[in-house]
Scaffold this motif. Structure first.
Motif, PDB file in Angstrom:
ATOM      1  N   VAL A   1      -1.164   5.098  -7.628  1.00 25.77           N
ATOM      2  CA  VAL A   1       0.092   5.006  -6.857  1.00 25.77           C
ATOM      3  C   VAL A   1       0.035   3.831  -5.886  1.00 25.77           C
ATOM      4  O   VAL A   1       1.004   3.072  -5.741  1.00 25.77           O
ATOM      5  N   THR A   2      -1.124   3.685  -5.224  1.00 26.07           N
ATOM      6  CA  THR A   2      -1.287   2.562  -4.283  1.00 26.07           C
ATOM      7  C   THR A   2      -1.160   1.223  -5.010  1.00 26.07           C
ATOM      8  O   THR A   2      -0.464   0.307  -4.550  1.00 26.07           O
ATOM      9  N   ALA A   3      -1.831   1.119  -6.156  1.00 26.61           N
ATOM     10  CA  ALA A   3      -1.742  -0.118  -6.945  1.00 26.61           C
ATOM     11  C   ALA A   3      -0.308  -0.373  -7.410  1.00 26.61           C
ATOM     12  O   ALA A   3       0.185  -1.509  -7.383  1.00 26.61           O
ATOM     13  N   GLY A   4       0.372   0.699  -7.831  1.00 24.47           N
ATOM     14  CA  GLY A   4       1.767   0.567  -8.276  1.00 24.47           C
ATOM     15  C   GLY A   4       2.678   0.099  -7.156  1.00 24.47           C
ATOM     16  O   GLY A   4       3.559  -0.748  -7.361  1.00 24.47           O
ATOM     17  N   LEU A   5       2.459   0.651  -5.948  1.00 29.41           N
ATOM     18  CA  LEU A   5       3.276   0.242  -4.800  1.00 29.41           C
ATOM     19  C   LEU A   5       3.025  -1.212  -4.430  1.00 29.41           C
ATOM     20  O   LEU A   5       3.955  -1.940  -4.056  1.00 29.41           O
ATOM     21  N   ILE A   6       1.755  -1.624  -4.527  1.00 31.12           N
ATOM     22  CA  ILE A   6       1.431  -3.026  -4.244  1.00 31.12           C
ATOM     23  C   ILE A   6       2.112  -3.946  -5.255  1.00 31.12           C
ATOM     24  O   ILE A   6       2.679  -4.990  -4.888  1.00 31.12           O
ATOM     25  N   VAL A   7       2.060  -3.549  -6.547  1.00 33.05           N
ATOM     26  CA  VAL A   7       2.716  -4.340  -7.594  1.00 33.05           C
ATOM     27  C   VAL A   7       4.223  -4.419  -7.330  1.00 33.05           C
ATOM     28  O   VAL A   7       4.827  -5.496  -7.441  1.00 33.05           O
ATOM     29  N   ARG A   8       4.825  -3.297  -6.952  1.00 39.90           N
ATOM     30  CA  ARG A   8       6.266  -3.290  -6.663  1.00 39.90           C
ATOM     31  C   ARG A   8       6.591  -4.181  -5.472  1.00 39.90           C
ATOM     32  O   ARG A   8       7.596  -4.899  -5.475  1.00 39.90           O
ATOM     33  N   PHE A   9       5.734  -4.129  -4.440  1.00 42.18           N
ATOM     34  CA  PHE A   9       5.946  -4.963  -3.260  1.00 42.18           C
ATOM     35  C   PHE A   9       5.885  -6.447  -3.631  1.00 42.18           C
ATOM     36  O   PHE A   9       6.755  -7.233  -3.236  1.00 42.18           O
ATOM     37  N   ILE A  10       4.874  -6.814  -4.416  1.00 38.84           N
ATOM     38  CA  ILE A  10       4.727  -8.217  -4.833  1.00 38.84           C
ATOM     39  C   ILE A  10       5.910  -8.643  -5.695  1.00 38.84           C
ATOM     40  O   ILE A  10       6.471  -9.735  -5.519  1.00 38.84           O
ATOM     41  N   CYS A  11       6.300  -7.771  -6.632  1.00 37.29           N
ATOM     42  CA  CYS A  11       7.440  -8.087  -7.514  1.00 37.29           C
ATOM     43  C   CYS A  11       8.735  -8.247  -6.722  1.00 37.29           C
ATOM     44  O   CYS A  11       9.543  -9.142  -7.003  1.00 37.29           O
ATOM     45  N   ASP A  12       8.928  -7.381  -5.725  1.00 39.26           N
ATOM     46  CA  ASP A  12      10.135  -7.482  -4.889  1.00 39.26           C
ATOM     47  C   ASP A  12      10.155  -8.790  -4.106  1.00 39.26           C
ATOM     48  O   ASP A  12      11.205  -9.426  -3.958  1.00 39.26           O
TER      49      ASP A  12
END
Length: 576
Positions: free
Chosen positions: A59-70
């Protein structure tokens, strides 16, 4: 499609926006899948600390990926917006240059200003947000359909069927909004033009006490604009409400379908939770597209205006350049009319030799300024032949004309800033010594030295200078432009006698080194001309030197005598 072809550089940023949104969606799916797996294990009472730690890590990795993508998505939006604004404003600017000095015959200046401002801003958002969201809104439901269909085919079909209802609503709204938005931009551009006109004519309105009527007219047009704006907002709000109903209703239908399958034990806890959590994701991209819809419509309407301007017929000019500093001009049977109803010039023939002072005189409306407009490239639909150093006028580029011809009219504009800034418009490379020399030639040097020199402030249209000082400043700027041909179109009208005398002395000095075309209603100013052409009703009725025309005892001699008598009478009255 024409916009995309025109703005090829922005396409890569639109593709980047779609990619970053898509990757963010995959990260979201991964997060939901991991969380539902953990809940399912908890439901089955088989959860371990390792499962919790793994879920937290994913979940943490997914949130980081989403943050970077945003962040990358926002950057791509910004770059697309910047590229669009730059490209469109360059296109509009180039079109104005291609239209040449006659652009105001086809479009109002205020409309160009509004187009490059509000119009381009609308397309900035269109490219920065709307287009990428349009493609992503098609891609995201298909991606989610593939994911959910592996859990529950029926639920994925229910969700997929409901999604197209949103674009159907958008199409219906587009049908209604198209006409409203067309009226919106018509009223918007009209209001801007009316406001600018009344602002520029405020002094005249005050003199005739018509300012209150002008205020009432602006109020009426503003109220009309307010009403059309409210109509646009009503359409947008109604469409948003309908799209919300469809989005939430579709999500509810999908969730109900998943719960039914769960109750029938067709799917497990993890599967039903995946359907519940991702049901909203099915509709969010299309719902967001719907919220951007009014931006898309505004962008399309703005592009209609911009393309209408870019498609305006241009002067069919060549690319020839004027060579040398000695310019001979000949007009042979030149005729011109602004419309088919009346011919302004008829069979005009004249020779303007290099280094000569040629004057064009006649009563108001005889066609004097029209000839100046033709030579400068403003009035281009003439018949006959005009040659500059043997080259047909139509074959010479607008750029070359502007570099070789300078016109000084009676209403030359003084820009807000300093005297230095106004002079540098004539020649950006002029030295301080050259600027002071130009001011000295027009007898402004001593006045400005008593002020703040070249740094003396100038208000808009040089309103803090007298009429004569303003005109002499315009002449100093023209001197710095240093072109082979100067055209003075009533440059001494509406100024005091002292300023007129100074300007005419400067004109005569210029004529010793440059070709000067002098248009004047006051015949006392043209006595020293090498050639004088007398116009009446668009035709040359007399030509020659001052002495030759006086001997003819024709129209020139009659008007000159009448003006001399009137000036002598006025002078005698002043002395008395």
């Amino acid at each position: 499609m024409r916009l995309i072809r025109l703005l090829k550089g922005s396409v890569k940023y639109i593709i980047q926006q779609i990619i970053w949104q898509w990757l963010s969606l995959f990260a979201q799916i991964t997060i939901v899948w991991q969380v539902t797996q953990l809940i399912d294990k908890a439901w089955q009472k088989s959860i371990t600390s390792s499962d919790v730690l793994t879920t937290i890590g994913i979940v943490t990795a997914g949130l980081i990926v989403r943050f970077i993508c945003d962040r990358l998505y926002s950057r791509a939006c910004y770059l697309a917006s910047v590229d669009v604004k730059r490209a469109l404003r360059v296109q509009i600017y180039r079109k104005v240059l291609w239209l040449g000095p006659s652009y105001r015959e086809q479009i109002r200046t205020s409309e160009i200003v509004q187009m490059t401002g509000e119009g381009v801003e609308q397309l900035e958002t269109y490219f920065g947000r709307y287009l990428s969201q349009f493609f992503y809104a098609l891609l995201a439901p298909l991606t989610l359909f593939i994911v959910i269909s592996r859990i529950s085919l029926r639920t994925s079909i229910v969700l997929l069927i409901a999604v197209p209802l949103i674009p159907i609503v958008i199409m219906l709204v587009m049908f209604v909004a198209k006409k409203i938005l067309g009226n919106y931009f018509d009223i918007y551009y009209g209001l801007g033009d009316s406001f600018l006109e009344k602002l520029q004519g405020m002094t005249t309105l005050k003199i005739y006490r018509a300012d209150q009527r002008a205020v009432e007219q602006i109020d009426s047009e503003s109220e009309q604009f307010r009403k059309i704006t409210m109509k646009v907002l009503i359409v947008q709000l109604n469409s948003t409400s309908i799209m919300d109903i469809i989005a939430y209703g579709g999500s509810a239908a999908g969730i109900i379908s998943a719960l039914i399958e769960f109750s029938n034990r067709s799917i497990n806890v993890s599967g039903v939770l995946m359907c519940i959590f991702l049901a909203a994701e099915f509709f969010l991209p299309m719902r967001l597209l719907g919220s951007f819809f009014h931006i898309g419509m505004n962008g399309m309407k703005a592009s209609d205006r911009i393309f209408a301007f870019l498609d305006l017929p241009e002067q069919k000019r060549g690319e020839e350049e004027i060579a040398g500093n000695k310019i001979d001009i000949s007009l042979d049977n030149v005729s011109f009319s602004y419309d088919e109803s009346r011919e302004v010039l008829h069979d005009i023939s004249m020779n303007i030799d290099s280094g000569s002072l040629v004057s064009i005189v006649g009563v108001s409306g005889s066609g004097k300024s029209t000839i100046a407009g033709i030579l400068l490239g403003k009035n281009h639909n003439y018949s006959g032949s005009i040659k500059v150093n043997g080259t047909e006028h139509r074959e010479i580029s607008s750029k070359s004309l502007m570099e070789n011809f300078t016109m000084i009219g009676h209403n030359s504009w003084g820009f807000k800033g300093t005297v230095r800034e106004n002079l540098l418009m004539g020649n950006p490379r002029a030295t301080e010594a050259e600027m002071i020399e130009a001011l000295d030639k027009v007898n402004l040097k001593s006045f400005l030295e008593a002020q703040n020199g070249l740094d003396t402030r100038v208000e808009s249209n040089a309103s803090n200078l007298s009429g004569g000082q303003k005109q002499r400043l315009a002449l100093a700027r023209a001197l710095l432009h240093d072109t082979p041909v100067y055209i003075f179109d009533e440059a001494t009208s509406n100024i005091d006698a002292d300023s007129e005398e100074i300007i005419m002395a400067t004109v005569k000095q210029i004529s010793k080194e440059r070709t000067v075309i002098l248009i004047s209603h006051r015949l006392a100013n043209v006595i020293d001309s090498d050639a004088i052409y007398m116009l009446k009703d668009g035709e040359i009725i007399e030509k020659g030197t001052h002495k030759e025309l006086m001997r003819l005892k024709g129209n020139y001699e009659k008007i000159f005598s009448e003006q001399s008598e009137l000036e002598n009478y006025s002078r005698a009255r002043e002395e008395a």
